[in-house]
Structures are given as C-alpha cells and as structure tokens.
Design a protein around this motif. Structure first.
Motif, PDB file in Angstrom:
ATOM      1  N   ILE A 167       0.822  -1.208   0.000  1.00 47.01           N
ATOM      2  CA  ILE A 167       0.000   0.000   0.000  1.00 47.01           C
ATOM      3  C   ILE A 167       0.857   1.259   0.000  1.00 47.01           C
ATOM      4  O   ILE A 167       0.637   2.186  -0.797  1.00 47.01           O
ATOM      5  N   VAL A 168       1.848   1.335   0.893  1.00 46.37           N
ATOM      6  CA  VAL A 168       2.596   2.585   0.991  1.00 46.37           C
ATOM      7  C   VAL A 168       3.528   2.791  -0.203  1.00 46.37           C
ATOM      8  O   VAL A 168       3.742   3.937  -0.630  1.00 46.37           O
ATOM      9  N   ARG A 169       4.057   1.711  -0.776  1.00 41.34           N
ATOM     10  CA  ARG A 169       4.913   1.898  -1.954  1.00 41.34           C
ATOM     11  C   ARG A 169       4.079   2.322  -3.158  1.00 41.34           C
ATOM     12  O   ARG A 169       4.493   3.194  -3.939  1.00 41.34           O
ATOM     13  N   LEU A 170       2.911   1.741  -3.330  1.00 42.27           N
ATOM     14  CA  LEU A 170       2.022   2.219  -4.395  1.00 42.27           C
ATOM     15  C   LEU A 170       1.561   3.639  -4.115  1.00 42.27           C
ATOM     16  O   LEU A 170       1.403   4.450  -5.036  1.00 42.27           O
ATOM     17  N   GLY A 171       1.342   3.953  -2.835  1.00 43.56           N
ATOM     18  CA  GLY A 171       0.970   5.318  -2.474  1.00 43.56           C
ATOM     19  C   GLY A 171       2.043   6.317  -2.856  1.00 43.56           C
ATOM     20  O   GLY A 171       1.752   7.410  -3.340  1.00 43.56           O
ATOM     21  N   GLU A 172       3.301   5.928  -2.660  1.00 50.53           N
ATOM     22  CA  GLU A 172       4.406   6.800  -3.077  1.00 50.53           C
ATOM     23  C   GLU A 172       4.448   6.930  -4.595  1.00 50.53           C
ATOM     24  O   GLU A 172       4.806   7.986  -5.129  1.00 50.53           O
ATOM     25  N   MET A 173       4.083   5.860  -5.288  1.00 50.80           N
ATOM     26  CA  MET A 173       4.105   5.880  -6.743  1.00 50.80           C
ATOM     27  C   MET A 173       3.014   6.807  -7.300  1.00 50.80           C
ATOM     28  O   MET A 173       3.253   7.619  -8.191  1.00 50.80           O
ATOM     29  N   LEU A 174       1.813   6.704  -6.757  1.00 46.17           N
ATOM     30  CA  LEU A 174       0.699   7.487  -7.279  1.00 46.17           C
ATOM     31  C   LEU A 174       0.580   8.866  -6.647  1.00 46.17           C
ATOM     32  O   LEU A 174      -0.084   9.746  -7.188  1.00 46.17           O
ATOM     33  N   ARG A 175       1.182   9.026  -5.463  1.00 42.11           N
ATOM     34  CA  ARG A 175       1.144  10.287  -4.729  1.00 42.11           C
ATOM     35  C   ARG A 175      -0.295  10.656  -4.341  1.00 42.11           C
ATOM     36  O   ARG A 175      -1.225   9.896  -4.550  1.00 42.11           O
ATOM     37  N   TYR A 176      -0.443  11.830  -3.744  1.00 45.07           N
ATOM     38  CA  TYR A 176      -1.772  12.283  -3.306  1.00 45.07           C
ATOM     39  C   TYR A 176      -2.681  12.556  -4.502  1.00 45.07           C
ATOM     40  O   TYR A 176      -3.897  12.684  -4.348  1.00 45.07           O
ATOM     41  N   ASP A 177      -2.093  12.630  -5.694  1.00 47.76           N
ATOM     42  CA  ASP A 177      -2.888  12.877  -6.904  1.00 47.76           C
ATOM     43  C   ASP A 177      -4.015  11.849  -7.042  1.00 47.76           C
ATOM     44  O   ASP A 177      -5.120  12.175  -7.485  1.00 47.76           O
ATOM     45  N   HIS A 178      -3.723  10.606  -6.707  1.00 48.68           N
ATOM     46  CA  HIS A 178      -4.694   9.520  -6.849  1.00 48.68           C
ATOM     47  C   HIS A 178      -5.936   9.799  -5.996  1.00 48.68           C
ATOM     48  O   HIS A 178      -7.071   9.770  -6.489  1.00 48.68           O
ATOM     49  N   TYR A 179      -5.723  10.087  -4.718  1.00 54.94           N
ATOM     50  CA  TYR A 179      -6.834  10.368  -3.817  1.00 54.94           C
ATOM     51  C   TYR A 179      -7.516  11.681  -4.175  1.00 54.94           C
ATOM     52  O   TYR A 179      -8.744  11.780  -4.199  1.00 54.94           O
ATOM     53  N   ASN A 180      -6.726  12.684  -4.494  1.00 53.36           N
ATOM     54  CA  ASN A 180      -7.270  14.003  -4.785  1.00 53.36           C
ATOM     55  C   ASN A 180      -8.099  14.008  -6.072  1.00 53.36           C
ATOM     56  O   ASN A 180      -8.991  14.834  -6.244  1.00 53.36           O
ATOM     57  N   ALA A 181      -7.818  13.053  -6.973  1.00 49.69           N
ATOM     58  CA  ALA A 181      -8.576  12.961  -8.222  1.00 49.69           C
ATOM     59  C   ALA A 181      -9.964  12.366  -8.018  1.00 49.69           C
ATOM     60  O   ALA A 181     -10.803  12.433  -8.910  1.00 49.69           O
ATOM     61  N   GLY A 182     -10.217  11.770  -6.845  1.00 47.64           N
ATOM     62  CA  GLY A 182     -11.543  11.234  -6.560  1.00 47.64           C
ATOM     63  C   GLY A 182     -11.592   9.761  -6.243  1.00 47.64           C
ATOM     64  O   GLY A 182     -12.668   9.220  -5.979  1.00 47.64           O
ATOM     65  N   TRP A 183     -10.438   9.098  -6.233  1.00 50.02           N
ATOM     66  CA  TRP A 183     -10.418   7.677  -5.885  1.00 50.02           C
ATOM     67  C   TRP A 183     -10.398   7.510  -4.369  1.00 50.02           C
ATOM     68  O   TRP A 183      -9.667   8.205  -3.670  1.00 50.02           O
ATOM     69  N   HIS A 184     -11.215   6.580  -3.870  1.00 48.91           N
ATOM     70  CA  HIS A 184     -11.115   6.205  -2.462  1.00 48.91           C
ATOM     71  C   HIS A 184     -10.027   5.149  -2.369  1.00 48.91           C
ATOM     72  O   HIS A 184     -10.230   3.990  -2.705  1.00 48.91           O
ATOM     73  N   ALA A 185      -8.857   5.566  -1.919  1.00 49.33           N
ATOM     74  CA  ALA A 185      -7.681   4.712  -1.991  1.00 49.33           C
ATOM     75  C   ALA A 185      -7.805   3.462  -1.132  1.00 49.33           C
ATOM     76  O   ALA A 185      -7.136   2.456  -1.394  1.00 49.33           O
ATOM     77  N   THR A 186      -8.652   3.478  -0.105  1.00 50.38           N
ATOM     78  CA  THR A 186      -8.882   2.266   0.678  1.00 50.38           C
ATOM     79  C   THR A 186      -9.453   1.168  -0.199  1.00 50.38           C
ATOM     80  O   THR A 186      -9.144  -0.018  -0.022  1.00 50.38           O
ATOM     81  N   GLY A 187     -10.295   1.542  -1.162  1.00 53.03           N
ATOM     82  CA  GLY A 187     -10.861   0.562  -2.074  1.00 53.03           C
ATOM     83  C   GLY A 187      -9.909   0.153  -3.173  1.00 53.03           C
ATOM     84  O   GLY A 187      -9.959  -0.985  -3.658  1.00 53.03           O
ATOM     85  N   THR A 188      -9.019   1.050  -3.578  1.00 56.00           N
ATOM     86  CA  THR A 188      -8.100   0.751  -4.685  1.00 56.00           C
ATOM     87  C   THR A 188      -6.807   0.140  -4.170  1.00 56.00           C
ATOM     88  O   THR A 188      -6.551  -1.054  -4.324  1.00 56.00           O
ATOM     89  N   LEU A 189      -5.994   0.937  -3.492  1.00 48.39           N
ATOM     90  CA  LEU A 189      -4.735   0.422  -2.961  1.00 48.39           C
ATOM     91  C   LEU A 189      -4.975  -0.627  -1.881  1.00 48.39           C
ATOM     92  O   LEU A 189      -4.171  -1.551  -1.710  1.00 48.39           O
ATOM     93  N   GLY A 190      -6.082  -0.495  -1.154  1.00 47.68           N
ATOM     94  CA  GLY A 190      -6.404  -1.492  -0.128  1.00 47.68           C
ATOM     95  C   GLY A 190      -6.613  -2.875  -0.701  1.00 47.68           C
ATOM     96  O   GLY A 190      -6.266  -3.885  -0.078  1.00 47.68           O
ATOM     97  N   THR A 191      -7.167  -2.955  -1.903  1.00 46.28           N
ATOM     98  CA  THR A 191      -7.342  -4.248  -2.569  1.00 46.28           C
ATOM     99  C   THR A 191      -5.994  -4.900  -2.849  1.00 46.28           C
ATOM    100  O   THR A 191      -5.795  -6.096  -2.613  1.00 46.28           O
ATOM    101  N   VAL A 192      -5.050  -4.102  -3.330  1.00 48.97           N
ATOM    102  CA  VAL A 192      -3.723  -4.632  -3.634  1.00 48.97           C
ATOM    103  C   VAL A 192      -3.017  -5.060  -2.351  1.00 48.97           C
ATOM    104  O   VAL A 192      -2.377  -6.123  -2.296  1.00 48.97           O
TER     105      VAL A 192
END
Length: 453
Positions: free
Chosen positions: A132-157
């Motif tokens: 989760i945290v390495r993908l978070g570093e890859m996508l940055r806050y842009d992913h969440y700020n764009a409208g994705w609920h990262a718990t559902g996306t990165l949380g799945t991985v």
C-alpha cells in the motif's frame, strides 16, 4: 541487497514491474520482531473497530447478503466493512488509505481453519502494508485528490499481497495475485456519506482474498499491470509514473518502519480530527454557548472537500462533516460513538450553532501532502462582545508526532466492547500460537491454541 537487485540475481533480467519486484521480495522476506510488535497494535485497534462496527447498518447489509455463504470471501467482506463502518480505524499518509481494515479483514477471514500462526499473520500484514505505501508513493496524493477512495483501490492490492503471503504463495503466484488485484480494485470518493464508503474496505478485503485464491489456483495476470499507458498507475491518476526509485525501496526500509500508522481517537473522518482537536482544546476556555456569535473554521480546501457535509442529515454524513464535529466538540467537550447516534446532529443546541459556522478554505498550493503540518486547521469562536478565542492544530492526534499509546489503545478496545482475554491474546501471545476466527451474524471472536491439522 536492493529488491530490484534480488530480482536481477534470481532471473538474470532487470525487472521494472511492480508485481514481479514486489512478489520476489514478499514471498520469502524475513521480517523483524519490531515490525510484528507494531502490527500487534494495529490488530488490537482494528479488532476493536470490528467489534464496534459489527452491528452497523453497512455490516448488517453484508451479513444479510452474504453471511450464509460461510466462506473466507464472505467473511472478509463482513470484517473489512465492520472495521471501517464507524470510521474509527487507522490510516496512513503515503497512500491515503485505511490499511488495516482491508488487510486484516482478509487475513482474519483466512484464519477460519486455525492453520495460521500469529507470527505469520503479523508478517503478512507487514507485506500488505508495504504494498500500500509503496504504491501510495508511486501514485502520490494525486490519486486520492482525483476522486479515488484509496482504501478501495490500494487497499485491494494490499489485501492481495498480504493474503498471498499468508497462503504461502511463491513469487510467481504472488506476482499473479498482485496483477489480478489491479483489475479488482475500485472505490469512489463520490460514495462518501453513504454506506458504500465502509463497504469499500470490505470489498477490498474480499477482492484481496479472491485475487490470491485465484492465483493459488493457477490464474495468471499481466506482470506489468501497474505500469504503462494502460496500467493501474496511469489510469488511476492520469500520468505514467516512473517507478524505478519506488521499486528500489521495496522492503528497504520497511514501509512500516518508514511510515507511521495513524490510529484514531475519534470515530469520524481523519480530516475532521484536527478541527475536533482544536475545538476540544477551546471547549474549557469558552463562555456559555449563548454568547457565541460566529464560528470560523479554516482548513485546506482539499481536506474540506472530503469532510464538507455542512448540515448532515445522516450518521454517515455526520462522520464526514467538519462543521458538525467542530460544533459537537465545542458544545460537549467530547466526540465519541454517541455523537453519531440517535440523530445527535439534530439537537437544537447543535443546529443553532451550525447556523453560525463559516468555513474559510484555503489553497495549499501544489505541494499539498496528506495531513501535512504545513497546512494546519484553525477554529476561531467570535463572541457577541467582540472578543474571540482561537486554536490552531498542525499535528493530528494519533499521528507520528502524537501517537496513541498502548494503554490508550487498550482503553479504546475496552470502550468498543472488547474483552480483556482477547486483548491479552493479541498483545502477548507467542508468535507461534495458532489462531482462528469464529464469526457469525451474532458476532465474532479470535481464539488461540488450535492445533494445525
């Protein structure tokens, strides 16, 4: 040895795929006892949230829809949803996720047969958190700020990576589990304020179990599912990410050592916590509410965008209302589960103060980072006589500067309905102890001492 070098040494090929690089590290990484002890705290905190959320409407819906199946996937859905139902569960900053709900929802669901040892479960969590945290570093806050609920996306991985580790998948199968999870990941911030927000965590936990189980059965996925123009990273935040530096960090240092797990003292959206903190600090200093003329809440616009239900109509909306949580903290000097029950947001004392609250959002600029102390929250209460009381909070309670202590987490566990025996098991049981989860619509319990068959 760096993770990409490990892959090069084993395969003779320089590999830039997240799936392959991560899987080669995760399949047999030896994880330190310090990481296991940190995960014990997350297990204690998350089981507390599961207990408190077991009878929540979202969890009941999952139980009604799928509880009769008595499968690991159904159990993962129920547990992940319960953990997130009250928004009382932990979170992390690089990926802007609630990591423990999907990871532990999946892992505890896989302990139904009693074949898992506590140490293996704790190690599997560490692997999932790393993903989760390495993908978070890859996508940055842009992913969440764009409208994705990262718990559902990165949380799945993360749930898939953790499940693959607990199931003992080799590097090849783990690669496929991660690749499959990329196609199962989803979750929209448009769902905030509804039951689906909590269901995202349960769906992520279930998808993680599904992805790892499919990979264990021989299903394959694209090793470069996260890279390229049509990969996860590009499609989930609109830019092709150059990930070589991130791949090089996998496991060195461990994400759980580098990034704090932020644990919550209050059952509401993390973006309400600094305003709650400010309001609780102001509470004993304020004159009687009848003398309050105007309340001004100042916070970064992206954070208010998530917590922006000005006048909540439901418990779900109240948990995502910076204005409501500010008012209830100012009035009551406390915010707890009762603050979101029995239409507490409709109390006349609350509605009268909601009518005088103003929100002053500001643009933090392009350097915005999740929960950054550089972009604080401030509450100012103006009095009828012209005086004013103000408080600014930079460092969130429960965060790396102000973490919850083990004693505070034990108290939270008790307040959520947890029993002393379970808390003692989680905190002190030997890593070699076999554990199992007994779950049904009436509740669930973690048990130990079950012999491996």
């Amino acid at each position: 040895m760096r993770s990409v070098d490990i892959v090069r040494a084993r395969t003779g090929v320089f590999v830039t795929s997240f799936c392959t690089t991560f899987a080669h590290w995760a399949a047999d990484a030896v994880l330190p006892e310090t990481a296991r002890n940190e995960v014990r705290l997350s297990l204690l905190d998350t089981v507390a949230c599961m207990i408190a959320g077991w009878d929540a409407p979202q969890t009941r819906a999952a139980q009604t829809a799928f509880g009769a199946e008595e499968t690991a996937t159904a159990t993962a859905l129920m547990l992940g949803t319960a953990a997130h139902a009250l928004d009382f569960d932990d979170y992390e900053v690089p990926g802007s996720t609630h990591p423990s709900a999907p990871i532990l929802g999946a892992l505890l669901a896989l302990t139904k047969d009693g074949s898992a040892r506590l140490g293996d479960l704790l190690d599997a969590y560490t692997v999932g958190f790393e993903a989760i945290v390495r993908l978070g570093e890859m996508l940055r806050y842009d992913h969440y700020n764009a409208g994705w609920h990262a718990t559902g996306t990165l949380g799945t991985v993360g749930a898939a990576a953790a499940s693959a580790r607990l199931l003992g998948l080799d590097a090849s199968a783990s690669t496929n589990a991660l690749a499959i999870s990329a196609s199962l990941a989803g979750g929209l911030k448009a769902q905030f304020g509804t039951d689906t927000k909590a269901l995202h965590a349960g769906l992520a936990a279930r998808a993680g179990v599904e992805a790892s189980s499919l990979a264990a059965a021989g299903a394959t996925g694209a090793p470069h599912a996260f890279e390229g123009d049509f990969g996860f990273a590009a499609l989930h935040h609109g830019a092709v990410t150059h990930n070589a530096s991130i791949l090089d960090k996998i496991g060195s240092p461990l994400g759980i050592d580098e990034h704090a797990i932020l644990r919550k003292p209050w059952p509401s959206c993390a973006y309400t916590h600094r305003v709650i903190d400010a309001a609780l600090t102001l509470h004993p200093r304020l004159p009687k509410p009848s003398s309050w003329k105007r309340i001004v809440l100042r916070m970064p616009e992206p954070f208010f965008r998530v917590s922006g239900f000005l006048i909540p109509k439901t418990a779900n909306e109240a948990r995502f209302s910076a204005t409501y949580t500010t008012v209830v903290a100012l009035l009551d000097g406390a915010v707890g589960p009762e603050s979101f029950q029995q239409d507490a947001w409709l109390r006349p004392a609350v509605t009268e103060r909601l009518a005088i609250i103003e929100v002053d959002t500001y643009d933090p600029g392009p350097a915005l980072a999740d929960m950054s102390a550089d972009h604080p929250d401030t509450i100012t209460v103006h009095m009828a006589d012209g005086s004013a009381f103000s408080e600014t909070i930079r460092h969130v309670a429960g965060g790396p500067i102000r973490p919850m202590t083990p004693d505070q987490l034990r108290a939270k566990f008790d307040s959520c309905g947890g029993d002393a025996a379970t808390a003692e098991l989680i905190m002190t049981a030997s890593f070699s102890t076999h554990i199992a989860l007994n779950a049904c619509s009436e509740g669930f319990e973690i048990v130990s001492g079950i012999q491996k068959i």
